[in-house]
Design a protein around this motif. Structure first.
Motif, PDB file in Angstrom:
ATOM      1  N   VAL A 153      28.342  42.991  41.153  1.00 55.91           N
ATOM      2  CA  VAL A 153      28.464  42.183  39.942  1.00 55.91           C
ATOM      3  C   VAL A 153      29.439  41.042  40.204  1.00 55.91           C
ATOM      4  O   VAL A 153      30.536  41.256  40.736  1.00 55.91           O
ATOM      5  CB  VAL A 153      28.925  43.020  38.725  1.00 55.91           C
ATOM      6  CG1 VAL A 153      30.250  43.723  38.976  1.00 55.91           C
ATOM      7  CG2 VAL A 153      29.019  42.137  37.472  1.00 55.91           C
ATOM      8  N   VAL A 154      29.017  39.825  39.886  1.00 54.92           N
ATOM      9  CA  VAL A 154      29.916  38.667  39.925  1.00 54.92           C
ATOM     10  C   VAL A 154      30.606  38.639  38.574  1.00 54.92           C
ATOM     11  O   VAL A 154      30.019  38.262  37.554  1.00 54.92           O
ATOM     12  CB  VAL A 154      29.146  37.370  40.184  1.00 54.92           C
ATOM     13  CG1 VAL A 154      30.113  36.189  40.244  1.00 54.92           C
ATOM     14  CG2 VAL A 154      28.355  37.469  41.487  1.00 54.92           C
ATOM     15  N   HIS A 155      31.846  39.088  38.580  1.00 55.21           N
ATOM     16  CA  HIS A 155      32.550  39.259  37.308  1.00 55.21           C
ATOM     17  C   HIS A 155      33.108  37.928  36.830  1.00 55.21           C
ATOM     18  O   HIS A 155      33.347  37.007  37.613  1.00 55.21           O
ATOM     19  CB  HIS A 155      33.638  40.336  37.482  1.00 55.21           C
ATOM     20  CG  HIS A 155      35.029  39.867  37.341  1.00 55.21           C
ATOM     21  ND1 HIS A 155      35.716  39.921  36.148  1.00 55.21           N
ATOM     22  CD2 HIS A 155      35.898  39.351  38.246  1.00 55.21           C
ATOM     23  CE1 HIS A 155      36.945  39.460  36.323  1.00 55.21           C
ATOM     24  NE2 HIS A 155      37.078  39.104  37.588  1.00 55.21           N
ATOM     25  N   CYS A 156      33.270  37.841  35.513  1.00 55.54           N
ATOM     26  CA  CYS A 156      33.827  36.646  34.873  1.00 55.54           C
ATOM     27  C   CYS A 156      33.112  35.386  35.359  1.00 55.54           C
ATOM     28  O   CYS A 156      33.736  34.433  35.828  1.00 55.54           O
ATOM     29  CB  CYS A 156      35.335  36.546  35.149  1.00 55.54           C
ATOM     30  SG  CYS A 156      36.178  35.296  34.165  1.00 55.54           S
ATOM     31  N   ILE A 174      25.736  40.017  36.492  1.00 47.88           N
ATOM     32  CA  ILE A 174      26.605  38.942  35.995  1.00 47.88           C
ATOM     33  C   ILE A 174      27.478  39.491  34.868  1.00 47.88           C
ATOM     34  O   ILE A 174      26.972  40.088  33.908  1.00 47.88           O
ATOM     35  CB  ILE A 174      25.782  37.749  35.461  1.00 47.88           C
ATOM     36  CG1 ILE A 174      24.769  37.264  36.513  1.00 47.88           C
ATOM     37  CG2 ILE A 174      26.712  36.617  35.032  1.00 47.88           C
ATOM     38  CD1 ILE A 174      25.386  36.719  37.788  1.00 47.88           C
ATOM     39  N   GLY A 175      28.794  39.276  34.977  1.00 49.23           N
ATOM     40  CA  GLY A 175      29.728  39.637  33.919  1.00 49.23           C
ATOM     41  C   GLY A 175      30.113  38.411  33.110  1.00 49.23           C
ATOM     42  O   GLY A 175      30.569  37.409  33.678  1.00 49.23           O
ATOM     43  N   ILE A 176      29.913  38.474  31.801  1.00 44.12           N
ATOM     44  CA  ILE A 176      30.246  37.354  30.917  1.00 44.12           C
ATOM     45  C   ILE A 176      31.448  37.732  30.063  1.00 44.12           C
ATOM     46  O   ILE A 176      31.506  38.818  29.476  1.00 44.12           O
ATOM     47  CB  ILE A 176      29.060  36.981  30.016  1.00 44.12           C
ATOM     48  CG1 ILE A 176      27.872  36.497  30.867  1.00 44.12           C
ATOM     49  CG2 ILE A 176      29.449  35.906  29.001  1.00 44.12           C
ATOM     50  CD1 ILE A 176      28.117  35.188  31.593  1.00 44.12           C
ATOM     51  N   THR A 177      32.396  36.815  29.974  1.00 41.45           N
ATOM     52  CA  THR A 177      33.647  37.017  29.243  1.00 41.45           C
ATOM     53  C   THR A 177      33.731  36.067  28.047  1.00 41.45           C
ATOM     54  O   THR A 177      32.797  35.329  27.747  1.00 41.45           O
ATOM     55  CB  THR A 177      34.851  36.737  30.153  1.00 41.45           C
ATOM     56  OG1 THR A 177      34.841  35.318  30.477  1.00 41.45           O
ATOM     57  CG2 THR A 177      34.806  37.554  31.431  1.00 41.45           C
ATOM     58  N   GLY A 178      34.903  36.039  27.437  1.00 40.44           N
ATOM     59  CA  GLY A 178      35.174  35.123  26.344  1.00 40.44           C
ATOM     60  C   GLY A 178      35.226  33.671  26.748  1.00 40.44           C
ATOM     61  O   GLY A 178      35.426  32.802  25.885  1.00 40.44           O
ATOM     62  N   TRP A 179      35.024  33.371  28.018  1.00 38.26           N
ATOM     63  CA  TRP A 179      34.916  31.977  28.459  1.00 38.26           C
ATOM     64  C   TRP A 179      33.803  31.276  27.687  1.00 38.26           C
ATOM     65  O   TRP A 179      33.875  30.074  27.413  1.00 38.26           O
ATOM     66  CB  TRP A 179      34.627  31.934  29.961  1.00 38.26           C
ATOM     67  CG  TRP A 179      34.778  30.603  30.640  1.00 38.26           C
ATOM     68  CD1 TRP A 179      33.864  29.587  30.649  1.00 38.26           C
ATOM     69  CD2 TRP A 179      35.883  30.152  31.434  1.00 38.26           C
ATOM     70  NE1 TRP A 179      34.324  28.530  31.404  1.00 38.26           N
ATOM     71  CE2 TRP A 179      35.565  28.859  31.900  1.00 38.26           C
ATOM     72  CE3 TRP A 179      37.094  30.712  31.815  1.00 38.26           C
ATOM     73  CZ2 TRP A 179      36.410  28.113  32.710  1.00 38.26           C
ATOM     74  CZ3 TRP A 179      37.948  29.977  32.635  1.00 38.26           C
ATOM     75  CH2 TRP A 179      37.617  28.697  33.067  1.00 38.26           C
TER      76      TRP A 179
END
Length: 263
Positions: A153-156, A174-179
């Motif tokens: 997983v490609v985090h953030c 894919i890791g999705i954040t609050g970005w």
């Protein structure tokens, strides 16, 4: 609704004063599991200690972030290999390349990255990856392990369309954040998140970093925490045209499989 935060830095010193309360607030918000990021040997050990304190709720990764790549010694590698053999350590990493600030020389970053990829191959661990402003070298290092690595997983993820499709073409997660909640830097993610299939999407806070800018009210200390993950999922779901509880359920299924957790 049950969520898994795949990237929370709960060993960060900002949580020292109220870590148990933070975990409790996350649980109350529906974040039933958290993967605690190990970014140095010390923090990987602390992440495992937290996982043992909250069995079945917290899990750990073990790795060395590229910022600390110059500290990656044979002794460090040996200790990470020990940590990664513990059942509560569910991924190798955080590892990768970061040329944004170059806190470690690039040749040190590449060497530490390659050693951690070999560790993951040897121990059959999924990978928790970091990449910032280093895409071409990142892909080149990963290509050296073609057909050897397990899930990754490609985090953030904060990158470009080209980067995203390079990762998806490799069947990476894919890791999705609050970005995605940041109108200044993350607006492009609102379109890109539509291209990630449900089978490859996971969600995370990267707490205490990346406090969602659309969160109301804002915490006075501006510290992000796992309890805010539902807000991030709602933003993701809106851009994908999905019911947010369906997005939550799908990401949880994916995370359970990726990290080898029992539902």
């Amino acid at each position: 609704m049950q969520l898994i935060d795949i990237g929370a830095n709960l060993t960060h010193e900002s949580f020292d004063r109220d870590r148990d309360a933070v975990i409790g607030r996350a649980r109350a918000a529906g974040v039933v599991r958290q993967i605690i990021t190990g970014a140095t040997v010390e923090h990987s050990e602390q992440a495992l200690a937290l996982a043992l304190q909250y069995p079945g709720e917290l899990f750990a990764t073990a790795g060395v972030h590229p910022h600390h790549a110059s500290d990656y010694t044979p002794e460090c590698d040996a200790r990470l290999r020990q940590l990664c053999q513990h059942p509560a350590v569910v991924s190798a990493g955080e590892c990768g390349l970061d040329y944004f600030r170059d806190f470690s020389p690039r040749h040190d970053q590449q060497r530490a990255f390659e050693m951690q990829l070999q560790l993951a191959v040897d121990l059959h661990k999924p990978l928790f990856l970091h990449q910032r402003d280093a895409h071409q070298d990142f892909m080149a290092v990963m290509a050296g392990f073609t057909n050897q690595l397990g899930p990754a997983v490609v985090h953030c993820f904060t990158g470009s369309k080209e980067e995203l499709f390079d990762y998806l073409d490799q069947d990476w997660y894919i890791g999705i954040t609050g970005w995605i909640c940041d109108e200044r830097r993350g607006a492009h993610l609102r379109e890109l998140v539509k291209a990630i299939t449900a089978e490859r999407l996971m969600v995370e806070t990267d707490a205490p970093y990346l406090l969602p800018r659309t969160l109301k009210p804002m915490p006075k200390d501006r510290r992000n925490e796992p309890a805010f993950l539902p807000h991030i999922v709602q933003e993701i779901a809106r851009e994908r045209g999905e019911d947010w509880q369906a997005t939550a359920a799908a990401s949880t299924r994916v995370a359970n499989v990726f990290f080898g957790l029992q539902p």
